[in-house]
Every structure is written in C-alpha cells, then in structure tokens.
Design an enzyme around this catalytic site. Structure first.
Site, short mmCIF file in Angstrom:
data_model
loop_
_atom_site.label_atom_id
_atom_site.label_comp_id
_atom_site.label_asym_id
_atom_site.label_seq_id
_atom_site.Cartn_x
_atom_site.Cartn_y
_atom_site.Cartn_z
N CYS A 106 -2.30 -3.57 8.55
CA CYS A 106 -1.90 -2.23 9.00
C CYS A 106 -1.32 -2.30 10.42
O CYS A 106 -0.40 -1.57 10.75
CB CYS A 106 -3.09 -1.28 8.96
SG CYS A 106 -4.05 -1.39 7.43
N CYS B 261 0.82 -1.22 0.00
CA CYS B 261 0.00 0.00 0.00
C CYS B 261 0.85 1.26 0.00
O CYS B 261 0.34 2.35 -0.23
CB CYS B 261 -0.93 0.02 1.21
SG CYS B 261 -0.05 0.03 2.77
FE1 FES Z 1 -1.45 0.53 4.24
FE2 FES Z 1 -3.23 0.33 6.11
S1 FES Z 1 -3.58 0.30 3.98
S2 FES Z 1 -1.09 0.33 6.32
#
Ligand code: FES
Length: 144
Positions: free
Chosen positions: A105, A35
């Site tokens: 996360c 991400c």
């Molecule tokens: Fe990247 Fe939560 S989506 S740490």
C-alpha cells in the site's frame, strides 16, 4: 502488539492534505491492479522547484490512506529532487511500520508522487533521467 501503529491509525483517522489542487502543476494517479485501490496526488510547484502544496485523493484501504497522508507531509515544502527520493520504505518507517501484507500500500504513495513529478516535467518540457521513473507497478515490491 497492535496490528497497526498509532501513527498509522492517526493518519488514517485524520488524514493530512486530503483533496485536490485546482490547476495543479503535476498530477499523478496510480492503481494497484491486485486490490483495485487508486491514489491520486496533486502538486503545486514554484519557480524554485519547491513543492509548495500537495494534496491527495485515495480510494483505498486504511494503509493506503495513511501512506498517502504521511507521504504528503514528507514532501511538502521540499524540493522536487527530494520528493523523487522518497521511497515506500521511508514512508513505512515514518508510520512506525506497516504489517508485511500491507507494505504494498505504501508503494502506491511512492509511485503516485513520482508520477505527479513526471507529469510536471512532461507539461513543462523539462528533461529528466528515465531511471528516476521506473515502469509503474514494480510487482517485486508488491506482495499483492
Ligand atoms: Fe490496496 Fe492497501 S490493500 S492499497
């Protein structure tokens, strides 16, 4: 049921221990390659190996911010040995859960704390068990 618990929303809206520590004893930075989110943890550690202060800077999603905030609360005032035992599962439980696709996360928080402790050990020439510091980003934990 709401997607996010009240605790997650609270820590996201009012994150605790945000910022940096000048001359920190240990600094850890980790990123999630999937991400692109980044988390940085600063530790102030006293002679008794107690975490006197901890701050974080997180460039990431709401769950990452809430996980950082909660994890700093969980290790502040605790011995390093306890901070090393903090798992993403414990962080998630303390937040009253995260949606499954957001569990990764909380892994960032666990990794950032470990990385900051390792930095402290390295800077001070303290020996440690490498098993306490698995290679960063264990993709088995991470659902992407
Ligand atoms: Fe990247 Fe939560 S989506 S740490």
């Amino acid at each position: 049921m709401a997607l996010y618990s009240e605790k997650v929303m609270d820590h996201f809206r009012n994150p605790r221990n945000v910022g940096s520590i000048e001359n920190a004893d240990g600094v850890g930075e980790v990123g999630n390659p999937v991400c692109g989110d980044i988390m940085k943890i600063y530790l102030k550690i006293n002679d008794d190996q107690i975490i006197e202060d901890v701050k974080f800077e997180t460039f990431g999603c709401g769950s990452a911010i809430a996980s950082s905030s909660m994890s700093t609360e969980l290790i502040k005032g605790k011995p390093i040995s306890e901070a090393l035992k903090l798992t993403n599962k414990a962080v998630t439980e303390a937040l009253d859960g995260l949606p499954p696709h957001k569990l990764h996360c909380s892994v960032l928080a666990e990794e950032a704390i470990k990385s900051a402790v390792k930095d402290y050990y390295d800077k001070n020439g303290i020996e440690y068990d490498p098993a306490d510091f698995p290679e960063e980003h264990d993709c088995e934990h991470c659902c992407g």
